[in-house]
Design a protein around this motif. Structure first.
Motif, PDB file in Angstrom:
ATOM      1  N   TYR A   1       2.306  -6.989  11.973  1.00  0.00           N
ATOM      2  CA  TYR A   1       2.217  -7.273  10.542  1.00  0.00           C
ATOM      3  C   TYR A   1       1.651  -6.049   9.843  1.00  0.00           C
ATOM      4  CZ  TYR A   1      -2.404  -8.595  12.275  1.00  0.00           C
ATOM      5  OH  TYR A   1      -3.607  -8.597  12.925  1.00  0.00           O
ATOM      6  N   LEU A   2       1.856  -5.999   8.534  1.00  0.00           N
ATOM      7  CA  LEU A   2       1.492  -4.794   7.796  1.00  0.00           C
ATOM      8  C   LEU A   2       0.071  -4.854   7.243  1.00  0.00           C
ATOM      9  CD1 LEU A   2       4.769  -4.150   5.748  1.00  0.00           C
ATOM     10  CD2 LEU A   2       4.079  -3.141   7.919  1.00  0.00           C
ATOM     11  N   GLU A   3      -0.263  -5.949   6.557  1.00  0.00           N
ATOM     12  CA  GLU A   3      -1.501  -5.986   5.775  1.00  0.00           C
ATOM     13  C   GLU A   3      -2.652  -6.622   6.534  1.00  0.00           C
ATOM     14  OE1 GLU A   3      -1.009  -6.441   1.830  1.00  0.00           O
ATOM     15  OE2 GLU A   3       1.163  -6.261   1.831  1.00  0.00           O
ATOM     16  N   GLY A   4      -3.865  -6.299   6.089  1.00  0.00           N
ATOM     17  CA  GLY A   4      -5.059  -6.989   6.601  1.00  0.00           C
ATOM     18  C   GLY A   4      -5.558  -6.429   7.911  1.00  0.00           C
ATOM     19  N   LYS A   5      -6.580  -7.149   8.436  1.00  0.00           N
ATOM     20  CA  LYS A   5      -7.239  -6.722   9.666  1.00  0.00           C
ATOM     21  C   LYS A   5      -6.235  -6.695  10.830  1.00  0.00           C
ATOM     22  CE  LYS A   5     -11.491  -6.067  11.349  1.00  0.00           C
ATOM     23  NZ  LYS A   5     -11.166  -4.652  11.385  1.00  0.00           N
ATOM     24  N   GLY A   6      -6.228  -5.608  11.573  1.00  0.00           N
ATOM     25  CA  GLY A   6      -5.321  -5.504  12.722  1.00  0.00           C
ATOM     26  C   GLY A   6      -3.887  -5.187  12.327  1.00  0.00           C
ATOM     27  N   GLY A   7      -3.645  -5.002  11.041  1.00  0.00           N
ATOM     28  CA  GLY A   7      -2.279  -4.729  10.577  1.00  0.00           C
ATOM     29  C   GLY A   7      -1.947  -3.240  10.665  1.00  0.00           C
ATOM     30  N   LEU A   8      -0.669  -2.948  10.461  1.00  0.00           N
ATOM     31  CA  LEU A   8      -0.210  -1.563  10.598  1.00  0.00           C
ATOM     32  C   LEU A   8      -0.847  -0.634   9.558  1.00  0.00           C
ATOM     33  CD1 LEU A   8       1.746   0.263  12.210  1.00  0.00           C
ATOM     34  CD2 LEU A   8       3.458  -0.219  10.462  1.00  0.00           C
ATOM     35  N   PHE A   9      -1.018  -1.132   8.297  1.00  0.00           N
ATOM     36  CA  PHE A   9      -1.607  -0.263   7.263  1.00  0.00           C
ATOM     37  C   PHE A   9      -3.013   0.186   7.656  1.00  0.00           C
ATOM     38  CE2 PHE A   9       1.067  -2.622   3.847  1.00  0.00           C
ATOM     39  CZ  PHE A   9       2.148  -1.803   4.130  1.00  0.00           C
ATOM     40  N   GLU A  10      -3.801  -0.769   8.177  1.00  0.00           N
ATOM     41  CA  GLU A  10      -5.175  -0.454   8.582  1.00  0.00           C
ATOM     42  C   GLU A  10      -5.163   0.603   9.691  1.00  0.00           C
ATOM     43  OE1 GLU A  10      -8.711  -3.398   9.754  1.00  0.00           O
ATOM     44  OE2 GLU A  10      -7.411  -2.883  11.429  1.00  0.00           O
ATOM     45  N   PHE A  11      -4.255   0.413  10.624  1.00  0.00           N
ATOM     46  CA  PHE A  11      -4.151   1.331  11.765  1.00  0.00           C
ATOM     47  C   PHE A  11      -3.783   2.739  11.291  1.00  0.00           C
ATOM     48  CE2 PHE A  11      -1.357   3.135  15.118  1.00  0.00           C
ATOM     49  CZ  PHE A  11      -2.328   3.337  16.080  1.00  0.00           C
ATOM     50  N   ILE A  12      -2.826   2.802  10.359  1.00  0.00           N
ATOM     51  CA  ILE A  12      -2.397   4.121   9.857  1.00  0.00           C
ATOM     52  C   ILE A  12      -3.573   4.816   9.160  1.00  0.00           C
ATOM     53  CG2 ILE A  12      -0.886   5.309   8.215  1.00  0.00           C
ATOM     54  CD1 ILE A  12       1.211   3.105   8.713  1.00  0.00           C
ATOM     55  N   GLU A  13      -4.289   4.048   8.343  1.00  0.00           N
ATOM     56  CA  GLU A  13      -5.391   4.648   7.585  1.00  0.00           C
ATOM     57  C   GLU A  13      -6.466   5.196   8.531  1.00  0.00           C
ATOM     58  OE1 GLU A  13      -6.414   2.455   4.071  1.00  0.00           O
ATOM     59  OE2 GLU A  13      -8.268   3.611   3.789  1.00  0.00           O
TER      60      GLU A  13
ATOM     61  N   LYS B   1       0.248   3.519  -4.215  1.00  0.00           N
ATOM     62  CA  LYS B   1      -0.048   2.607  -5.328  1.00  0.00           C
ATOM     63  C   LYS B   1      -1.369   1.868  -5.118  1.00  0.00           C
ATOM     64  CE  LYS B   1       4.765   1.964  -6.579  1.00  0.00           C
ATOM     65  NZ  LYS B   1       5.904   1.128  -6.286  1.00  0.00           N
ATOM     66  N   GLU B   2      -1.550   1.292  -3.930  1.00  0.00           N
ATOM     67  CA  GLU B   2      -2.746   0.455  -3.726  1.00  0.00           C
ATOM     68  C   GLU B   2      -3.967   1.255  -3.307  1.00  0.00           C
ATOM     69  OE1 GLU B   2      -2.088  -3.064  -1.335  1.00  0.00           O
ATOM     70  OE2 GLU B   2      -0.064  -3.219  -2.199  1.00  0.00           O
ATOM     71  N   ARG B   3      -3.815   2.154  -2.346  1.00  0.00           N
ATOM     72  CA  ARG B   3      -4.961   2.916  -1.828  1.00  0.00           C
ATOM     73  C   ARG B   3      -5.174   4.220  -2.587  1.00  0.00           C
ATOM     74  NH1 ARG B   3      -8.433   0.498   0.255  1.00  0.00           N
ATOM     75  NH2 ARG B   3      -9.087   2.124   1.715  1.00  0.00           N
ATOM     76  N   LYS B   4      -4.271   4.552  -3.464  1.00  0.00           N
ATOM     77  CA  LYS B   4      -4.339   5.803  -4.259  1.00  0.00           C
ATOM     78  C   LYS B   4      -4.565   7.030  -3.364  1.00  0.00           C
ATOM     79  CE  LYS B   4      -4.405   3.364  -8.157  1.00  0.00           C
ATOM     80  NZ  LYS B   4      -3.134   2.727  -8.355  1.00  0.00           N
ATOM     81  N   MET B   5      -3.895   7.067  -2.255  1.00  0.00           N
ATOM     82  CA  MET B   5      -4.011   8.192  -1.313  1.00  0.00           C
ATOM     83  C   MET B   5      -2.718   8.992  -1.336  1.00  0.00           C
ATOM     84  SD  MET B   5      -5.578   6.522   2.160  1.00  0.00           S
ATOM     85  CE  MET B   5      -5.161   7.837   3.268  1.00  0.00           C
ATOM     86  N   ALA B   6      -2.830  10.298  -1.327  1.00  0.00           N
ATOM     87  CA  ALA B   6      -1.610  11.116  -1.254  1.00  0.00           C
ATOM     88  C   ALA B   6      -1.182  11.201   0.215  1.00  0.00           C
ATOM     89  CB  ALA B   6      -1.881  12.507  -1.797  1.00  0.00           C
ATOM     90  N   ILE B   7       0.053  10.836   0.478  1.00  0.00           N
ATOM     91  CA  ILE B   7       0.536  10.942   1.869  1.00  0.00           C
ATOM     92  C   ILE B   7       1.816  11.793   1.909  1.00  0.00           C
ATOM     93  CG2 ILE B   7      -0.413   8.755   2.738  1.00  0.00           C
ATOM     94  CD1 ILE B   7       2.578   7.706   2.382  1.00  0.00           C
TER      95      ILE B   7
END
Ligand SMILES: Nc1ncnc2c1ncn2[C@@H]1O[C@H](COP(=O)(O)OP(=O)(O)O)[C@@H](O)[C@H]1O
Ligand SMILES: O=P(O)(O)OC[C@H]1O[C@](O)(COP(=O)(O)O)[C@@H](O)[C@@H]1O
Ligand SMILES: [Mg+2]
Length: 492
Positions: A341-353, A410-416
């Protein structure tokens, strides 16, 4: 040289049984068991619907040690008066060695090599290779070869070696190429195949005979086989193709024709149970390294680099998983067998960050079949199929790219810095490497020996590194029929 019996490959193909999704710290967060070879196809609904062949499942009731042979049909099962002849190989100087090493009729290959002291002996397959007796005279053989389904490195090698095997080993010189897959039987002219015609084709990717999806019409195909006087049919293809081959074999038997039907299993995805691996898979994994390497070079040269590489694997993650394990540059591997899954704890977004913070870049490999349930939710109403009835997949690479971009900018305002590489067709549209070439040669020769010996309705492949004949209607493609069950056994 008859490689299938000189067996230089004993123990050479280890069976893949587990995969890893890598994490930032240990680079090994989930260990997932595929149970590729333990996947019991006898419990599989597809196979239980199939007719049990006359000599399949032979066990000796007098000795109840659980010894079972999943045997392949033989032409004499429905044509009992067929004469046999001495194998012409024994007269050939080049193959003189074969005389002492004909495969004995009672030789079988065990499916399970890891057993317990008191466990039953389990399922066995007939060993592949040349027999002392054959059921075709050389001058009587009219063979044909057809290739169906998707491409795979090594198809041309298999075609070449069937032609050369038939001609050099058995003196057969009437071999037809069926053009463009199953429909070529009834809609195209045939071509004549000789060792000279196929001499260089193994150096090219693709299929010399052309391929297609759809177009299987059993009656028309068998009518054509009959009309053309074909008596050996070599069918190179994947799960769909082998199901089609099984229909052809059944119809041939129903009509009482002396026609041997031999299947050579092909799929880039390697999702076949029982046999050790599918041809072309190694070549594809090797080629995938180039894409992964490019992604890694790109993302480690920029700030917050996120590299995504999409690889083939409709229902299984073997290519993605093996390419990941080989490369060591991949942080996360997404495969269809393991939901994410993408969002939240254990999700892909968290892992990428986390990974960007720790290492400044990340490489993700995704098998094309990964996360399809998610994509289906966000792209409702799309349910297309190809001409063979396979579901067309939604593009997980583009979907991931878009979602990751939206999340971070958009959400984390991080340049990637996103780099998406899609080498999908590049890894299968190439010639096979050295080891796949040898493997393809063994498959082709095994098929030729089997057909000449009168076996029919069979496929070939290495089972625990010994080549065996496997009943075509039992042929256990893993995932399109019954997705393998994955078990997460550890998390670091
Ligand atoms: N259940 C089936 N019965 C008969 N023919 C089939 C069946 N499934 C697929 N085929 C035929 O097999 C060929 C290849 O199938 P496809 O699924 O495209 O590729 P692959 O064999 O690589 O899985 C096609 O010509 C298709 O019509
Ligand atoms: O675009 P195509 O030629 O239909 O092929 C794509 C599919 O072929 C595959 O390589 C599998 O092919 P097969 O069914 O022929 O083994 C999948 O990984 C992929 O989804
Ligand atoms: Mg298929």
């Amino acid at each position: 040289m008859d490689l299938s019996i000189s067996s230089p490959f004993r123990g050479a193909f280890p069976a893949p049984t587990s995969t890893f999704i890598l994490n930032p710290k240990s680079r090994c967060s989930h260990s997932l068991n595929f149970f590729k070879h333990q996947n019991s196809y006898s419990k599989n609904p597809f196979f239980s619907r199939q007719k049990i062949p006359i000599r399949a499942q032979v066990s000796d009731p007098a000795v109840d040690d659980g010894f079972v042979i999943d045997d392949v049909p033989h032409l004499t099962d429905f044509l009992p008066d067929l004469p046999s002849y001495p194998n012409p190989l024994q007269n050939s100087q080049a193959y003189a060695i074969v005389k002492q090493t004909f495969v004995r009729p009672e030789d079988v290959v065990a499916q399970k090599i890891v057993v317990q002291k008191d466990s039953s002996r389990g399922v066995h397959f007939r060993r592949a290779g040349p027999r002392e007796k054959v059921y075709f005279k050389s001058e009587e053989v009219r063979a044909c070869i057809v290739t169906c389904g998707g491409l795979c490195p090594g198809i041309n090698t298999v075609i070449r070696e069937i032609v050369c095997g038939l001609n050099y080993m058995y003196g057969v010189d009437d071999i037809l190429g069926i053009q463009g897959g199953y429909r070529g039987f009834y809609s195209k002219n045939t071509s004549t195949l000789t060792p000279k015609v196929v001499n260089d084709i193994h150096k090219r990717g693709g299929t010399f005979l052309l391929t297609s999806r759809g177009g299987h019409d059993t009656q028309k195909i068998v009518d054509n086989i009959q009309d053309r006087g074909i008596n050996q049919v070599y069918i190179i293809g994947g799960d769909g193709t082998q199901r089609g081959a099984s229909r052809i074999y059944e119809e041939v038997e129903k009509r009482g024709l002396k026609v041997a039907v031999a299947g050579i299993p092909k799929t880039i995805d390697n999702d076949i149970a029982v046999i050790d691996k599918s041809f072309g898979f190694d070549t594809a994994v090797e080629e995938a390294q180039r894409a992964i390497n490019a992604a890694h070079v790109e993302v480690e040269s920029v700030e917050n680099g996120i590299g995504i590489v999409k690889l083939m694997g409709r229902y299984s993650g073997f290519i993605a998983m093996f390419a990941t394990l080989a490369s060591r540059d991949v942080d996360c591997c997404l495969i269809p067998e393991s939901p994410f899954y993408l969002e939240g704890k254990g999700g892909l977004f968290e892992f990428i960050e986390e990974r960007l913070k720790e290492n400044g870049h990340i490489v993700i490999v995704a098998a094309e079949g990964a996360g399809q349930e998610y994509l289906a939710q966000s792209m409702q109403g799309i349910d297309e199929k190809d001409a063979s009835g396979n579901r067309l997949l939604l593009d997980v690479g583009l979907w991931l790219t878009q979602n990751i971009k939206d999340h971070f900018t958009k959400e984390r305002k991080m340049a990637i810095n996103m780099k998406y590489i899609d080498p999908t067709y590049m890894i299968r549209a190439i010639p096979s490497n050295a080891s796949d070439n040898i493997y393809c040669t063994l498959l082709a020769q095994s098929a030729v020996h089997g057909a000449m010996a009168g076996y029919t309705g069979f496929t070939v492949g290495p089972v625990n590194s010994r080549h065996a004949y496997i009943p075509i209607f039992f042929f256990p493609y893993l995932t399109s029929i019954n997705p393998p069950k994955l078990k997460i056994i550890e998390r670091y």
